[in-house]
Every structure is written in structure tokens, then in C-alpha cells.
Write a protein that holds these residues in place. Structure first.
Motif, PDB file in Angstrom:
ATOM      1  N   TYR A   5      81.585-104.954  54.576  1.00 54.88           N
ATOM      2  CA  TYR A   5      81.609-103.595  54.060  1.00 54.88           C
ATOM      3  C   TYR A   5      82.170-103.632  52.642  1.00 54.88           C
ATOM      4  CZ  TYR A   5      81.007-101.128  58.597  1.00 54.88           C
ATOM      5  OH  TYR A   5      80.529-100.628  59.781  1.00 54.88           O
ATOM      6  N   HIS A   7      84.637-101.433  50.181  1.00 52.52           N
ATOM      7  CA  HIS A   7      85.654-100.379  50.131  1.00 52.52           C
ATOM      8  C   HIS A   7      85.916-100.104  48.658  1.00 52.52           C
ATOM      9  CE1 HIS A   7      90.126 -99.178  50.571  1.00 52.52           C
ATOM     10  NE2 HIS A   7      89.382 -98.123  50.838  1.00 52.52           N
ATOM     11  N   HIS A   9      87.356 -97.583  45.713  1.00 53.10           N
ATOM     12  CA  HIS A   9      88.181 -96.449  45.287  1.00 53.10           C
ATOM     13  C   HIS A   9      87.615 -95.847  44.008  1.00 53.10           C
ATOM     14  CE1 HIS A   9      91.595 -96.974  48.037  1.00 53.10           C
ATOM     15  NE2 HIS A   9      91.430 -98.278  47.883  1.00 53.10           N
ATOM     16  N   GLU A  16      94.191 -92.828  41.784  1.00 57.04           N
ATOM     17  CA  GLU A  16      93.032 -92.528  42.628  1.00 57.04           C
ATOM     18  C   GLU A  16      92.799 -91.023  42.590  1.00 57.04           C
ATOM     19  OE1 GLU A  16      93.128 -93.592  46.801  1.00 57.04           O
ATOM     20  OE2 GLU A  16      90.981 -93.912  46.673  1.00 57.04           O
ATOM     21  N   ASP A  18      90.401 -87.484  43.584  1.00 54.27           N
ATOM     22  CA  ASP A  18      89.372 -86.758  44.307  1.00 54.27           C
ATOM     23  C   ASP A  18      88.661 -85.856  43.318  1.00 54.27           C
ATOM     24  OD1 ASP A  18      89.945 -87.809  46.862  1.00 54.27           O
ATOM     25  OD2 ASP A  18      91.659 -86.463  47.034  1.00 54.27           O
ATOM     26  N   GLU A  65      83.416 -88.932  47.755  1.00 55.40           N
ATOM     27  CA  GLU A  65      83.882 -88.483  49.056  1.00 55.40           C
ATOM     28  C   GLU A  65      84.078 -89.624  50.045  1.00 55.40           C
ATOM     29  OE1 GLU A  65      81.254 -86.938  47.409  1.00 55.40           O
ATOM     30  OE2 GLU A  65      82.686 -85.473  46.655  1.00 55.40           O
ATOM     31  N   ASN A  66      83.415 -90.726  49.805  1.00 56.42           N
ATOM     32  CA  ASN A  66      83.475 -91.834  50.754  1.00 56.42           C
ATOM     33  C   ASN A  66      83.884 -93.126  50.053  1.00 56.42           C
ATOM     34  OD1 ASN A  66      82.296 -90.626  53.339  1.00 56.42           O
ATOM     35  ND2 ASN A  66      80.802 -90.042  51.789  1.00 56.42           N
ATOM     36  N   GLU A  67      84.726 -93.884  50.739  1.00 60.07           N
ATOM     37  CA  GLU A  67      85.202 -95.141  50.170  1.00 60.07           C
ATOM     38  C   GLU A  67      84.609 -96.364  50.861  1.00 60.07           C
ATOM     39  OE1 GLU A  67      89.458 -95.097  50.385  1.00 60.07           O
ATOM     40  OE2 GLU A  67      89.641 -93.310  49.134  1.00 60.07           O
ATOM     41  N   VAL A  68      84.103 -96.184  52.073  1.00 60.91           N
ATOM     42  CA  VAL A  68      83.679 -97.334  52.871  1.00 60.91           C
ATOM     43  C   VAL A  68      82.169 -97.322  53.054  1.00 60.91           C
ATOM     44  CG1 VAL A  68      83.802 -98.316  55.183  1.00 60.91           C
ATOM     45  CG2 VAL A  68      85.882 -97.585  54.047  1.00 60.91           C
ATOM     46  N   MET A 165      87.528-114.090  50.547  1.00 58.30           N
ATOM     47  CA  MET A 165      87.229-113.170  51.644  1.00 58.30           C
ATOM     48  C   MET A 165      86.616-113.964  52.794  1.00 58.30           C
ATOM     49  SD  MET A 165      84.616-109.941  51.727  1.00 58.30           S
ATOM     50  CE  MET A 165      83.179-110.980  51.479  1.00 58.30           C
ATOM     51  N   VAL A 172      84.656-107.699  60.929  1.00 61.17           N
ATOM     52  CA  VAL A 172      84.308-106.988  59.700  1.00 61.17           C
ATOM     53  C   VAL A 172      85.208-107.452  58.567  1.00 61.17           C
ATOM     54  CG1 VAL A 172      84.268-104.723  58.601  1.00 61.17           C
ATOM     55  CG2 VAL A 172      83.492-104.967  60.958  1.00 61.17           C
ATOM     56  N   TYR A 174      86.022-106.761  54.360  1.00 56.46           N
ATOM     57  CA  TYR A 174      85.847-105.740  53.321  1.00 56.46           C
ATOM     58  C   TYR A 174      85.980-106.358  51.938  1.00 56.46           C
ATOM     59  CZ  TYR A 174      86.051-101.712  56.485  1.00 56.46           C
ATOM     60  OH  TYR A 174      85.778-100.774  57.454  1.00 56.46           O
ATOM     61  N   HIS A 176      87.161-105.172  48.541  1.00 58.48           N
ATOM     62  CA  HIS A 176      87.962-104.041  48.044  1.00 58.48           C
ATOM     63  C   HIS A 176      87.841-103.946  46.529  1.00 58.48           C
ATOM     64  CE1 HIS A 176      90.023-103.520  51.934  1.00 58.48           C
ATOM     65  NE2 HIS A 176      89.993-104.834  52.004  1.00 58.48           N
ATOM     66  N   GLU A 219      90.830-104.441  44.284  1.00 57.41           N
ATOM     67  CA  GLU A 219      91.967-103.591  44.627  1.00 57.41           C
ATOM     68  C   GLU A 219      93.247-104.405  44.684  1.00 57.41           C
ATOM     69  OE1 GLU A 219      91.433-101.413  48.244  1.00 57.41           O
ATOM     70  OE2 GLU A 219      93.451-100.585  48.196  1.00 57.41           O
ATOM     71  N   TYR A 220      93.147-105.650  45.126  1.00 57.23           N
ATOM     72  CA  TYR A 220      94.361-106.465  45.267  1.00 57.23           C
ATOM     73  C   TYR A 220      94.411-107.538  44.204  1.00 57.23           C
ATOM     74  CZ  TYR A 220      94.373-104.236  49.787  1.00 57.23           C
ATOM     75  OH  TYR A 220      94.353-103.305  50.790  1.00 57.23           O
TER      76      TYR A 220
END
Lengths: 220, 137
Positions: A5, A7, A9, A16, A18, A65-68, A165, A172, A174, A176, A219-220
Motif C-alpha cells: 500500500y 501511505h 500525507h 499535515e 486538511d 481525504e485519503n492517505e492509504v 521495506m 501488508v 506500506y 510512507h 515519512e520516516y
């Protein structure tokens, strides 16, 4: 095989956001995103030995609206990097949304310029900005940027991950990623470059397009 | 043991549980000798899940209400709202193992917490909590 998947942001600098949330980018500008969508395609996973696995016919429409997002089943192993296109390949870009079932991300008419000759909108970014020099004014100046056409298809090769990864059988994993719209809109003057597309103010659209590879980080 | 069988058998029959994850040693992890799943039918977010976060996740500098690493705040007061925020994918009640939360707990490359994997009991509590609808109970 395991499952991968994405993910993703939606950030302005390290904030972050909206839809409708004002944030400050790295240069101190205040703006908000009301809509921020883009297509991912041509995803390639890289192993440390240089071998690759391409996710064929995988298209992701990232929104705020969706991150995944489900990507695909992939062979097990340790993957150290990823690359992807922001936008659609020429073949997909030549088709029309009406040719797809509604559940297909390529059926989105709001991400289409309206004809097969113009093709899909690869990236659609809309919002409001504070255009005062001091950045102490209201966030009320609209901007609207549409990226598209085969010439603006942008490949993004991410650097090596800090830790590979691991894709494990029946589990699963991800990827990121952060999409930083502060970096995407870096150098864009909200006052004088408030709207652009391949067909209107194309130079500005190309300027934004050239920022695309810089807007992604892990992300990391 | 009867309670365990009573609880797990219907779930297994429904195909909701991967049998390999419910081995006896998992339900009775050696470090504690017991698991809350032995005594509760419904996993409680406040009683069973929050303590896991408190011990392993929401300490200072990580998923606390100040740092919110990865934009995820697992502090007691905010954890449920943060996890259930629409579109984040942290929780997946129809497929808990695909949830972002559970996947990160099992991740071989980027495990959470980074200090060491949760006990099998804690992992199962989180998985079952999602299977049971991820209630704020």
C-alpha cells in the motif's frame, strides 16, 4: 507474494493539512489547500541488488481525504527504494473517463481536461493564499493550478529508504510518503501566477511541474 | 481453556481469525502468563488498548499529544479520534491485518514501537478490537 500500500500525507512544509486549513511553508508564506489531487502511475520498486519490480497498470488517485491506497501484490523481499510517475502514461492519457467503470480512478471527469486530445489532469491544486508582503493579511487570494499533457509527465525517483521495506508473504507493507505542497509551489508568486495549466500560462504550469520531484519525501 | 474455545471457535468458523495467530502460546505469552483475551469477550478500547499505547507508543517524543509522530496522537484523550480520522487508514475493521496500525506493528523494516515488537497478546487485542468494530468502549 505480499501486498503493498502507499501511505501518503498531504503537508505544507512539515504541517499535515486538511482541506481549508491554513499553514505556513518553509519560506513563511501562508496558504491553504482546498483541493489537492494527483495521479501516481508507473510505480517501480527497487531492491538493494538493483533488481526492480514494476507495478503494471496500477493507477492511484491521491486526494486530501485519503492517505492509504492499495497498490498491488508484489514478490516478497526487501525493497530499498521506489519510483513513480506523477501523471499518466501516454496510452492511459489518450483515453476518456467514460471508458471506465465508476470505481476506476481513471473514470474521474474532474481530473480530465475534457477531450482526449487534451487528456487528463495529472495534478489539480486549488486553494487560497495570503498575498501580502508581510504575510499578515487574510488568506483570500485564490490559486488554481492544473498539470497535464504527456510533456509534463514527471518521473520521481525516491532516494534509498533508511530501512528497506520488507514485503512478507500474506502481510501488508506500506510505502510512507509525504507530499509537500510548500515545495511544489516554491517560487510561485500567488499574486501574479494565480492560475496555470498546459493551456493557460503554460510557463507557470511547467515551473510547478518541475517542482514535483522535490515535493516528495519519505515519512520516516 | 473452555472460555478460550468458546470465544475463538465461532470466530474461526466465520473465517474471521487466522488460526495460526491463535496458538496456545500466543494466548498465554510466557512473559505475563495470561492474556486479557482469556477473560474478556469484548475488547475495550479504554481498558485494553489504551494501556498498550501508554506503555509503548504515547510516551514523550513519540505519539504523544505534542510530537504526534506521523501525525498520529495516541495520547489517551486523543487516541481514538486520531486513529479513526477518516481516510487515514490506521484502522480497518473489515481487514485488520491490512490496517496501517496493525501493519506497522508487524513491520519488519520499520517496526512500531521501534524499541521492540509488542507481545502476541497485545497484537491480538488490537486485531480483535478492530474485528469487533473498533468501538470507543
Amino acid at each position: 507474494m505480499g501486498v503493498v500500500y502507499f501511505h501518503i500525507h498531504t503537508d505544507i512544509d512539515t504541517n499535515e493539512v486538511d482541506s481549508g486549513v491554513v499553514a505556513k511553508d518553509a519560506s513563511g508564506r501562508h496558504f491553504q489547500l482546498n483541493l489537492a489531487k494527483f495521479y501516481l502511475s508507473g510505480i517501480v520498486l527497487y531492491k538493494a541488488d538493483g533488481s526492480t519490480y514494476t507495478l503494471n497498470n496500477v493507477y492511484i488517485l491521491k486526494d486530501m481525504e485519503n492517505e492509504v491506497y492499495y497498490a498491488d501484490s508484489v514478490p516478497t523481499g526487501n525493497y530499498t527504494s521506489v519510483s513513480f510517475n506523477v501523471g499518466l502514461d501516454a496510452a492511459a492519457n489518450a483515453k476518456a473517463p467514460s471508458g471506465y467503470v465508476p470505481s476506476n480512478v481513471l473514470s474521474s471527469t474532474s481530473m480530465w481536461f475534457g477531450s482526449t486530445s487534451e487528456g487528463y489532469i495529472f495534478m489539480n491544486v486549488q486553494g487560497l493564499a495570503d498575498t501580502t508582503v508581510a504575510q499578515t493579511g487574510p488568506v483570500n487570494s485564490p490559486f488554481n493550478y492544473l498539470i497535464g499533457t504527456n510533456a509534463m509527465l514527471k518521473n520521481v525517483k525516491m532516494p534509498a529508504m533508511d530501512a528497506a521495506m520488507s514485503v512478507v508473504t500474506n502481510q501488508v507493507a506500506y510505502v510512507h510518503i509525504v507530499a509537500d505542497y510548500g515545495k511544489l509551489l516554491s517560487g510561485i508568486d500567488f499574486k501574479t501566477q494565480s492560475n496555470a495549466s498546459p493551456y493557460v500560462n503554460a510557463a507557470t504550469a511547467m515551473q510547478i511541474d518541475n517542482n514535483i520531484p522535490n515535493m516528495f519525501r519519505y515519512e520516516y | 481453556m473452555d472460555k478460550v474455545i468458546k470465544f475463538l471457535l465461532p470466530l474461526a468458523l466465520l473465517g474471521l481469525v487466522n488460526c495460526t495467530t491463535y496458538k496456545k502460546q500466543d494466548l498465554y505469552p510466557s512473559q505475563s502468563g495470561s492474556c486479557a483475551l482469556d477473560t474478556v469477550k469484548t475488547v475495550s478500547f479504554s481498558k485494553n488498548i489504551i494501556p498498550i499505547f501508554k506503555t509503548n507508543c504515547s510516551y514523550s517524543g513519540c505519539h504523544d499529544d505534542l510530537v504526534k509522530a506521523g501525525s498520529l496522537d495516541l495520547d489517551s484523550a486523543d487516541a481514538y479520534t486520531s486513529l479513526m480520522k477518516r481516510g487515514t487508514g490506521y484502522v480497518n475493521t473489515s481487514n485488520p491485518q491490512a490496517s496501517l496500525l496493525y501493519s506497522q506493528l508487524l513491520s519488519a523494516s520499520q517496526p512500531m514501537p521501534p524499541t521492540g515488537r509488542l507481545s502476541d497478546c497485545d497484537l491480538q487485542l488490537i486485531q480483535v478490537w478492530m474485528q469487533q468494530g473498533a468501538e470507543n468502549n
